[in-house]
Scaffold this active site. Sequence first.
Site, mmCIF file in Angstrom:
data_model
loop_
_atom_site.group_PDB
_atom_site.id
_atom_site.type_symbol
_atom_site.label_atom_id
_atom_site.label_comp_id
_atom_site.label_asym_id
_atom_site.label_seq_id
_atom_site.Cartn_x
_atom_site.Cartn_y
_atom_site.Cartn_z
ATOM 1 N N MET A 32 0.851 -1.198 0.000
ATOM 2 C CA MET A 32 0.000 0.000 0.000
ATOM 3 C C MET A 32 0.885 1.247 0.000
ATOM 4 O O MET A 32 0.432 2.343 0.358
ATOM 5 C CB MET A 32 -0.936 -0.010 1.205
ATOM 6 C CG MET A 32 -1.906 -1.187 1.164
ATOM 7 S SD MET A 32 -3.486 -0.880 1.935
ATOM 8 C CE MET A 32 -2.990 -0.503 3.608
ATOM 9 N N HIS A 39 9.431 -3.415 3.365
ATOM 10 C CA HIS A 39 9.027 -3.672 1.978
ATOM 11 C C HIS A 39 10.274 -3.942 1.128
ATOM 12 O O HIS A 39 10.250 -4.780 0.224
ATOM 13 C CB HIS A 39 8.301 -2.463 1.375
ATOM 14 C CG HIS A 39 7.043 -2.087 2.084
ATOM 15 N ND1 HIS A 39 6.950 -0.988 2.913
ATOM 16 C CD2 HIS A 39 5.819 -2.658 2.084
ATOM 17 C CE1 HIS A 39 5.722 -0.891 3.383
ATOM 18 N NE2 HIS A 39 5.010 -1.895 2.911
ATOM 19 N N GLN A 156 -2.723 -11.981 8.248
ATOM 20 C CA GLN A 156 -2.923 -11.736 6.810
ATOM 21 C C GLN A 156 -2.248 -12.837 5.990
ATOM 22 O O GLN A 156 -2.838 -13.385 5.055
ATOM 23 C CB GLN A 156 -2.331 -10.364 6.455
ATOM 24 C CG GLN A 156 -2.172 -10.123 4.969
ATOM 25 C CD GLN A 156 -1.804 -8.687 4.642
ATOM 26 O OE1 GLN A 156 -2.634 -7.785 4.731
ATOM 27 N NE2 GLN A 156 -0.558 -8.448 4.243
ATOM 28 N N SER A 188 6.883 -0.546 10.324
ATOM 29 C CA SER A 188 5.513 -0.412 9.819
ATOM 30 C C SER A 188 5.312 1.034 9.375
ATOM 31 O O SER A 188 5.859 1.959 10.005
ATOM 32 C CB SER A 188 4.526 -0.740 10.945
ATOM 33 O OG SER A 188 3.253 -0.216 10.644
#
Length: 285
Positions: A32, A39, A156, A188
């Site tokens: 996102m 990431h 998730q 995060s």
Amino acid sequence: MKVQTISAIDALRQTLDQHRAAGRSIGFVPTMGFLHAGHGSLMDAAAASNDITVASIFVNPLQFGANEDLSSYPRDLENDTALAEACDVDLLFVPTVEEMYPFGPVLTSVSVDALAHRWEGSTRPTHFAGMATVVTKLLSIIGPCAAYFGEKDYQQLAIIRRFVADLSLPVDVVGCPIIRADDGLALSSRNTYLEPDQRVAAAVVNRSLRSAASLIEGGETDPEVVMAHIATIIDEEPLAELDYAAAVDPDTLEVPEQIGDHCRLLIAAKVGKPRLIDNLGVTRV
Ligand code: PAF
């Protein structure tokens, strides 16, 4: 090589079909945006094992509840593009909401009920169906690939593994380890909301899990005792407030009667306004 940004579904499909026709493997990292080193580790893992790496940036409205931070969710496409390029991403898929949901609110939803309604799902009842729906859609756009997800969002990941298996999607789901700051805080995008004193206090979240892991490694098998142990440590930090903590089966996410050789510790706690989640795998040898 410079990353190529594509925002149309058809154009991305055509490009990937050409790569596959030439025998190239595809690695995919859905995100996102507001990318950080966590990431980066997923994109590095994808680039290391595949010929072509695709990352997507899409803040998915379906997975935000009415009172959640959709409009204020942090975005920084310039920085995201630079990080993707540094991680050897070939294609960045950045669709608009209209491109992804051209008919307005979707009428089709993917849900994995047995895994979705506890833990994160108990305070975010629509979140996992929204997440599973967009990930299914993204995987259908990308086609056969290896898809990389962080263990940070452990529930998730368990849900994605399950619907990919249930729906026989042609995707190899790869779970990647949590990337942490020096004090253990899991990276995060939401950490940017922490005030300086809250950022210091936030280390208690991972500290409580490591302490519980030692307890289990030392022979404790009662999940209630482990949960109470975590709660005591969080209570000692005035800026932190526990939402839940649990020692669960790594696949079903259920609390066992007795902790066996493998378990996953899960936690969610508020530190100031931000709500932080973390988890840790424990194996008793
Ligand atoms: O983990 C995330 O960033 C999102 O839930 C995902 C998997 C990209 C789906 O929107």
